[in-house]
Design a protein around this motif. Structure first.
Motif, mmCIF file in Angstrom:
data_model
loop_
_atom_site.group_PDB
_atom_site.id
_atom_site.type_symbol
_atom_site.label_atom_id
_atom_site.label_comp_id
_atom_site.label_asym_id
_atom_site.label_seq_id
_atom_site.Cartn_x
_atom_site.Cartn_y
_atom_site.Cartn_z
ATOM 1 N N LEU A 2 44.011 41.250 28.359
ATOM 2 C CA LEU A 2 42.796 41.705 29.032
ATOM 3 C C LEU A 2 42.613 43.217 28.866
ATOM 4 O O LEU A 2 42.125 43.902 29.756
ATOM 5 C CB LEU A 2 42.815 41.313 30.517
ATOM 6 C CG LEU A 2 42.860 39.805 30.791
ATOM 7 C CD1 LEU A 2 42.957 39.536 32.288
ATOM 8 C CD2 LEU A 2 41.653 39.097 30.188
ATOM 9 N N ALA A 45 44.648 45.589 28.883
ATOM 10 C CA ALA A 45 45.453 46.443 29.766
ATOM 11 C C ALA A 45 46.167 47.504 28.938
ATOM 12 O O ALA A 45 46.463 47.317 27.754
ATOM 13 C CB ALA A 45 46.470 45.596 30.531
ATOM 14 N N ALA A 47 36.987 41.017 29.643
ATOM 15 C CA ALA A 47 37.415 42.201 30.387
ATOM 16 C C ALA A 47 37.207 43.460 29.568
ATOM 17 O O ALA A 47 37.468 43.474 28.356
ATOM 18 C CB ALA A 47 38.890 42.088 30.776
ATOM 19 N N SER A 53 38.849 46.369 30.838
ATOM 20 C CA SER A 53 40.274 46.649 30.977
ATOM 21 C C SER A 53 40.702 46.339 32.405
ATOM 22 O O SER A 53 39.925 46.518 33.347
ATOM 23 C CB SER A 53 40.603 48.104 30.651
ATOM 24 O OG SER A 53 41.984 48.361 30.877
ATOM 25 N N THR A 54 41.961 45.909 32.552
ATOM 26 C CA THR A 54 42.521 45.634 33.872
ATOM 27 C C THR A 54 43.460 46.745 34.332
ATOM 28 O O THR A 54 44.218 46.575 35.278
ATOM 29 C CB THR A 54 43.290 44.302 33.858
ATOM 30 O OG1 THR A 54 44.294 44.349 32.838
ATOM 31 C CG2 THR A 54 42.352 43.141 33.589
ATOM 32 N N ASP A 67 49.214 47.750 32.148
ATOM 33 C CA ASP A 67 49.883 46.464 31.984
ATOM 34 C C ASP A 67 51.076 46.412 32.930
ATOM 35 O O ASP A 67 51.952 47.280 32.887
ATOM 36 C CB ASP A 67 50.345 46.325 30.524
ATOM 37 C CG ASP A 67 50.757 44.910 30.165
ATOM 38 O OD1 ASP A 67 51.449 44.266 30.986
ATOM 39 O OD2 ASP A 67 50.410 44.459 29.069
ATOM 40 N N PHE A 118 35.074 42.290 33.223
ATOM 41 C CA PHE A 118 35.439 42.983 34.453
ATOM 42 C C PHE A 118 36.257 44.233 34.150
ATOM 43 O O PHE A 118 36.968 44.329 33.154
ATOM 44 C CB PHE A 118 36.147 42.056 35.451
ATOM 45 C CG PHE A 118 37.412 41.403 34.987
ATOM 46 C CD1 PHE A 118 38.623 42.067 35.060
ATOM 47 C CD2 PHE A 118 37.398 40.103 34.517
ATOM 48 C CE1 PHE A 118 39.799 41.465 34.670
ATOM 49 C CE2 PHE A 118 38.574 39.482 34.105
ATOM 50 C CZ PHE A 118 39.774 40.163 34.178
ATOM 51 N N ALA A 119 36.085 45.207 35.015
ATOM 52 C CA ALA A 119 36.807 46.475 34.935
ATOM 53 C C ALA A 119 37.466 46.693 36.282
ATOM 54 O O ALA A 119 36.803 46.614 37.321
ATOM 55 C CB ALA A 119 35.857 47.629 34.602
ATOM 56 N N CYS A 120 38.758 46.963 36.274
ATOM 57 C CA CYS A 120 39.435 47.110 37.556
ATOM 58 C C CYS A 120 40.599 48.084 37.448
ATOM 59 O O CYS A 120 41.068 48.405 36.351
ATOM 60 C CB CYS A 120 39.926 45.758 38.077
ATOM 61 S SG CYS A 120 41.246 44.989 37.105
ATOM 62 N N ASP A 162 39.047 46.881 42.642
ATOM 63 C CA ASP A 162 40.270 47.678 42.639
ATOM 64 C C ASP A 162 41.343 46.908 43.408
ATOM 65 O O ASP A 162 41.282 46.799 44.631
ATOM 66 C CB ASP A 162 40.031 49.040 43.285
ATOM 67 C CG ASP A 162 41.220 49.979 43.127
ATOM 68 O OD1 ASP A 162 42.297 49.508 42.701
ATOM 69 O OD2 ASP A 162 41.083 51.169 43.426
ATOM 70 N N ASN A 190 41.463 42.484 45.844
ATOM 71 C CA ASN A 190 41.115 41.332 45.003
ATOM 72 C C ASN A 190 40.107 40.382 45.638
ATOM 73 O O ASN A 190 39.603 39.484 44.968
ATOM 74 C CB ASN A 190 42.381 40.520 44.686
ATOM 75 C CG ASN A 190 43.101 41.035 43.461
ATOM 76 O OD1 ASN A 190 42.555 41.828 42.698
ATOM 77 N ND2 ASN A 190 44.335 40.597 43.271
ATOM 78 N N ARG A 195 34.469 41.298 44.394
ATOM 79 C CA ARG A 195 34.125 42.025 43.169
ATOM 80 C C ARG A 195 32.682 42.534 43.272
ATOM 81 O O ARG A 195 31.813 41.840 43.784
ATOM 82 C CB ARG A 195 34.294 41.147 41.936
ATOM 83 C CG ARG A 195 35.730 40.690 41.737
ATOM 84 C CD ARG A 195 35.940 39.993 40.402
ATOM 85 N NE ARG A 195 37.337 39.570 40.269
ATOM 86 C CZ ARG A 195 37.850 39.040 39.164
ATOM 87 N NH1 ARG A 195 37.080 38.875 38.096
ATOM 88 N NH2 ARG A 195 39.127 38.686 39.123
#
Length: 258
Positions: free
Chosen positions: A26, A28, A62, A64-65, A68, A107-109, A132, A165, A168
């Motif tokens: 994703l 990361a 995604a 980026s998550t 990692d 998604f960006a988190c 976040d 979590n 969103r």
């Protein structure tokens, strides 16, 4: 052509296209990606063929998550000297003062907000979401929430941070709160980012970069301090009057309405 292990890179018409390219994770950040991004930002500072950068993520799931979770970073015994490699991915932290457009295609988190916080503006696909997760996992959102607080109303940042979590933020809500400048269908994301980047890249670079520095100064300094800097930026970045006049007479009449 620049070659990377974790990034995609293309360059044309004054625009560098950078892709976070770890779709199986994703997108990361591992330590290799962190170093490659930091090194690229530093290199682009002195590459006069690149006037604008577009950053996106591989795939449509995604952007980026963040970091990692498999990355193991040894920490010193003292809590006063934590080791955190993530700030290095920020273009402004890396002293890159060229326009960076982020195109969010999923998604960006978490740590993704280091990049969203140090870009010029964000364009998002309609299916993009933002959250976040730090508090969910018993972690402090320190850098991420601070970056967001520079771009969004306090209550919105607080809710996004504290809900972790469980909730969103949609692309539309991110647009309404100022995090995102435009929301487009997913199949128009690349074209929209390309159009904006190529327009900016077509302008005299010193005027663009001086304007960029003025706006970041306005955000980071007091009003009086920023206004003190403005005359120096104008002196350095303005074209001679005769060159401005020539550009004025060649100006186009086509434009888009956002």
């Amino acid at each position: 052509m620049r070659k990377f292990e974790t990034l995609g890179y293309e360059q044309a018409d004054g625009v560098a296209w950078v892709t976070l390219d770890r779709p199986d994770r994703l997108n990361a950040f591992d330590l290799v990606m962190i170093e490659e991004l930091h090194g690229l930002w530093r290199d682009l500072r002195v590459d006069d063929d690149v006037r604008v950068i577009v950053l996106t993520g591989a795939g449509d799931k995604a952007f980026s998550t963040g970091i990692d979770r498999s990355v193991n970073i040894a920490q010193p015994a003292s809590p006063y000297m934590p080791v955190d490699p993530m700030p290095k991915i920020g273009p402004k932290t890396s002293e890159l003062w060229k326009p960076l457009i982020v195109a969010v295609n999923g998604f960006a988190c978490g740590g993704a907000f280091y990049l969203l916080g140090e870009c010029e503006f964000v364009i998002a696909a309609e299916h993009a979401t933002f959250f976040d997760p730090h508090t969910t996992y018993g972690m402090v959102s320190g850098f991420e929430s601070t970056h967001l607080a520079q771009r969004m109303p306090f209550g919105e940042v607080m809710r996004l941070t504290l809900m972790g979590n469980a909730e969103r933020m949609s692309a539309q809500r991110a647009y309404e709160t100022g995090l995102v400048s435009q929301v487009v269908p997913a199949d128009r994301l690349h074209e929209t980012a390309r159009w904006a980047a190529e327009v900016i890249a077509s302008y005299p670079p010193h005027g663009v970069q001086g304007s960029l520095r003025a706006l970041w100064a306005a955000r980071d300094l007091t009003r009086a301090q920023a206004l003190t800097i403005a005359p120096h930026l104008i002196t350095m970045g303005n074209l001679p009057p005769e060159d401005q006049e020539a550009l004025f007479h060649r100006r186009g009449k086509d434009f888009r309405v956002r």
